[in-house]
Design a protein around this motif. Structure first.
Motif, mmCIF file in Angstrom:
data_model
loop_
_atom_site.group_PDB
_atom_site.id
_atom_site.type_symbol
_atom_site.label_atom_id
_atom_site.label_comp_id
_atom_site.label_asym_id
_atom_site.label_seq_id
_atom_site.Cartn_x
_atom_site.Cartn_y
_atom_site.Cartn_z
ATOM 1 N N THR A 63 42.594 54.628 49.984
ATOM 2 C CA THR A 63 41.845 53.546 49.344
ATOM 3 C C THR A 63 42.551 52.207 49.522
ATOM 4 O OG1 THR A 63 40.943 55.083 47.706
ATOM 5 C CG2 THR A 63 40.874 52.731 47.171
ATOM 6 N N SER A 114 39.503 43.155 42.967
ATOM 7 C CA SER A 114 38.184 43.531 43.478
ATOM 8 C C SER A 114 37.079 42.856 42.674
ATOM 9 C CB SER A 114 38.025 45.052 43.424
ATOM 10 O OG SER A 114 38.995 45.694 44.228
ATOM 11 N N VAL A 124 28.074 48.912 54.877
ATOM 12 C CA VAL A 124 27.722 48.226 53.632
ATOM 13 C C VAL A 124 27.350 46.773 53.908
ATOM 14 C CG1 VAL A 124 28.605 47.437 51.402
ATOM 15 C CG2 VAL A 124 29.130 49.744 52.205
ATOM 16 N N VAL A 127 28.803 44.227 47.256
ATOM 17 C CA VAL A 127 28.899 45.676 47.022
ATOM 18 C C VAL A 127 30.234 46.222 47.513
ATOM 19 C CG1 VAL A 127 27.870 47.910 47.609
ATOM 20 C CG2 VAL A 127 26.396 45.961 47.084
ATOM 21 N N TRP A 135 32.653 45.550 44.604
ATOM 22 C CA TRP A 135 32.358 46.388 43.438
ATOM 23 C C TRP A 135 32.734 47.834 43.735
ATOM 24 C CZ3 TRP A 135 32.265 43.996 39.216
ATOM 25 C CH2 TRP A 135 31.580 42.792 39.031
ATOM 26 N N GLY A 136 32.470 48.268 44.959
ATOM 27 C CA GLY A 136 32.854 49.631 45.348
ATOM 28 C C GLY A 136 34.359 49.837 45.320
ATOM 29 N N SER A 137 35.105 48.843 45.793
ATOM 30 C CA SER A 137 36.565 48.966 45.777
ATOM 31 C C SER A 137 37.103 48.968 44.355
ATOM 32 C CB SER A 137 37.205 47.840 46.593
ATOM 33 O OG SER A 137 36.985 46.573 46.002
ATOM 34 N N VAL A 185 35.556 50.284 41.784
ATOM 35 C CA VAL A 185 35.295 51.640 41.291
ATOM 36 C C VAL A 185 36.329 52.615 41.844
ATOM 37 C CG1 VAL A 185 33.660 53.558 41.360
ATOM 38 C CG2 VAL A 185 32.826 51.233 40.954
ATOM 39 N N LEU A 186 36.640 52.507 43.133
ATOM 40 C CA LEU A 186 37.641 53.386 43.741
ATOM 41 C C LEU A 186 39.000 53.216 43.066
ATOM 42 C CD1 LEU A 186 36.821 53.074 47.566
ATOM 43 C CD2 LEU A 186 36.456 55.061 46.094
#
Length: 490
Positions: free
Chosen positions: A27, A95, A162, A170, A173-175, A177-178
């Motif tokens: 990640t 992020s 993406v 996105v 936001w995805g990073s 969450v990760l």
């Protein structure tokens, strides 16, 4: 049980630890490549110039270079689990800041915060020494270390998809969450272990000196092509870097509890491993700069392959997957033949992959095959370097020594980016009104990658072998006085 893990701990628990650390490393590496598909669009997105938007990438490199050795030393002082958790906070915050940014300044701030979290990679590698049984240690080190390459290989196609099919926000936001998932996994599965250097003080002056020296050095190298290699700014930064780092080295050898124990890093095994790491970093990065351009340049150039951004990422994705598959094999090789053999073999395979590019660069399939070979070499090399380091340093310096080794790899990629960038900028061809890197320029860049990989193999071959009687168990123990004597006899 929630007690600190011992070498006799169940395999299921060990598997959860290794999986968590490998996911964290992957990640973190993905976050480094997150903005690559957005480079051309950043000036428009952030309403700024191309030179200003370039700081979105540069700032992550600079902050990571400064924070990695500092975080490593703090891991030795206060505990690696605590510092792993601490690294997740700037990853999440950075992020979110990037996801909400509408101008260049908050984006740069967010990317800088993300760079602060990169210290979790060497921390995770060092923690394995404390919690993983000896018979599984080499394979675990290889997998977690290779996670940097795995993340780099998988990050580009994911980010490209993406960016192409969704809003760019996105990605961030995805990073976030990760990073939050990593925090939960670390809290749940990573055991607390006693700090290896508990009771020692943190070297604030050494940290400040290293930060100033590294920022000047990396800024001069990474921006030299834009500012001009002979410009007063570039030369001033590089001269300042040399002066500050020499003064820092003088100070570190004379303080009792240094940020980086240079006496340890001067041991032949550690010193030569770090030198080889720089060359491996240069060698690895050459194809990361060349392959995407070759894949995406128009077919009308005569050598471009006309792929979309997403297709180019997908052609490169198998290289990241093969690193995941090959890493356990590298671990077994380390157990049977030692990390030195694995490093030499990895460097040779890396060079062979670059050799293949001279014959296969005319097709996307050929580049993918070459990338698979290159990634195999990187997987062997990345897995062996931490093992070499940890067999040569005391338990109290494990995280700091791995952080310094990670810094050497990053220095290699920065130098590689600068060198390859100069080659491609100088060897161009006209395509209508636009000057593009020429086919010969790409070939020279790939030859440089292969030559540097061979140089790394030569350096690795000179690393002193582990003294007789010290096998895999030596990784889990501190360096003994007699080992230090054996080291100094080489």
């Amino acid at each position: 049980m929630s007690t600190p893990q011992s070498p006799a701990q169940p395999a299921a628990r060990t598997g959860a630890v290794v999986a968590t650390l490998a996911f964290a490393g992957t990640t973190a590496a993905i976050m480094q490549t997150l903005v690559t598909p957005l480079i051309a669009e950043l000036p428009q997105i952030l309403d700024t110039s191309a030179s200003n938007s370039a700081w979105v990438i540069t700032v992550t490199l600079l902050v990571a270079a400064v924070c990695v050795p500092i975080v490593g030393r703090l891991g030795d002082l206060v505990g690696k689990r605590l510092m792993l958790l601490a690294c997740t906070f700037p990853l999440i915050a950075g992020s979110v800041v990037c996801a909400l940014a509408s101008s260049v300044v908050p984006m740069i701030v967010g990317r800088g915060l993300q760079g602060m979290g990169m210290g979790m990679i060497p921390l995770g590698i060092a923690l394995l020494r404390d919690v993983v049984p000896a018979e599984r240690l080499s394979g675990s080190i290889a997998l977690v270390s290779a996670s940097m390459g795995i993340g780099g290989g998988l990050g580009l196609p994911i980010a490209s998809a993406v960016a192409q099919y969704a809003n760019w926000r996105v990605l961030f936001w995805g990073s976030a969450v990760l990073a939050a998932i990593i925090m939960v996994l670390v809290w749940r599965f990573i055991p607390a272990t006693p700090p290896g250097a508990k009771g020692q003080r943190f070297d604030f002056l050494g940290a400040i000196g290293l930060a100033i020296g590294l920022v000047c050095l990396l800024l001069g190298i990474s921006k030299g092509a834009d500012w001009g290699w002979g410009s007063a700014t570039t030369v001033g930064l590089l001269v300042t870097a040399v002066a500050v780092l020499l003064a820092w080295g003088f100070y570190e050898t004379r303080t009792t509890e240094p940020l980086v124990d240079l006496r340890t890093t001067a041991r032949p095994r550690v010193l030569l491993t770090n030198v080889a790491s720089i060359f491996i970093g240069i060698g690895m990065y050459a194809q990361m700069l060349v392959f995407p351009q070759l894949l995406q340049l128009p077919e009308a150039t005569g050598y471009g392959l006309g792929q979309t951004m997403l297709a180019a990422g997908l052609w490169m994705a198998p290289a990241g997957i093969v690193m995941m598959v090959v890493s356990p094999i590298g671990g077994k090789l380390i157990d049977r033949r030692g990390p030195k053999t694995a490093l030499v073999l990895g460097a040779v395979i890396l060079a062979a992959g670059y050799g293949l590019t001279q014959f296969l660069m005319g097709s996307a399939l050929g580049l993918m095959v070459s990338g698979l070979v290159i990634s195999t070499g990187v997987a062997f090399a990345y897995g062996s370097m931490p093992a070499l380091i940890m067999r040569a340093v005391p338990q109290s310096e494990t995280a700091a020594a791995n952080g310094f080794n990670t810094l050497m790899r990053s220095l290699g990629t920065t130098i590689g980016a600068a060198v390859i960038g100069v080659v491609l900028a100088q060897m161009t061809t006209s395509f209508g009104p636009v000057a593009l890197p020429s086919e010969d320029g790409f070939r020279v860049a790939l030859l440089i990658g292969g030559a540097v990989a061979l140089l790394s193999a030569i350096v690795a071959a000179t690393i002193p072998s582990t003294p007789a009687g010290r096998g895999n168990e030596s990784v889990t123990l501190s360096v003994k006085p007699e080992d230090a004597v054996a080291e100094s006899s080489h």
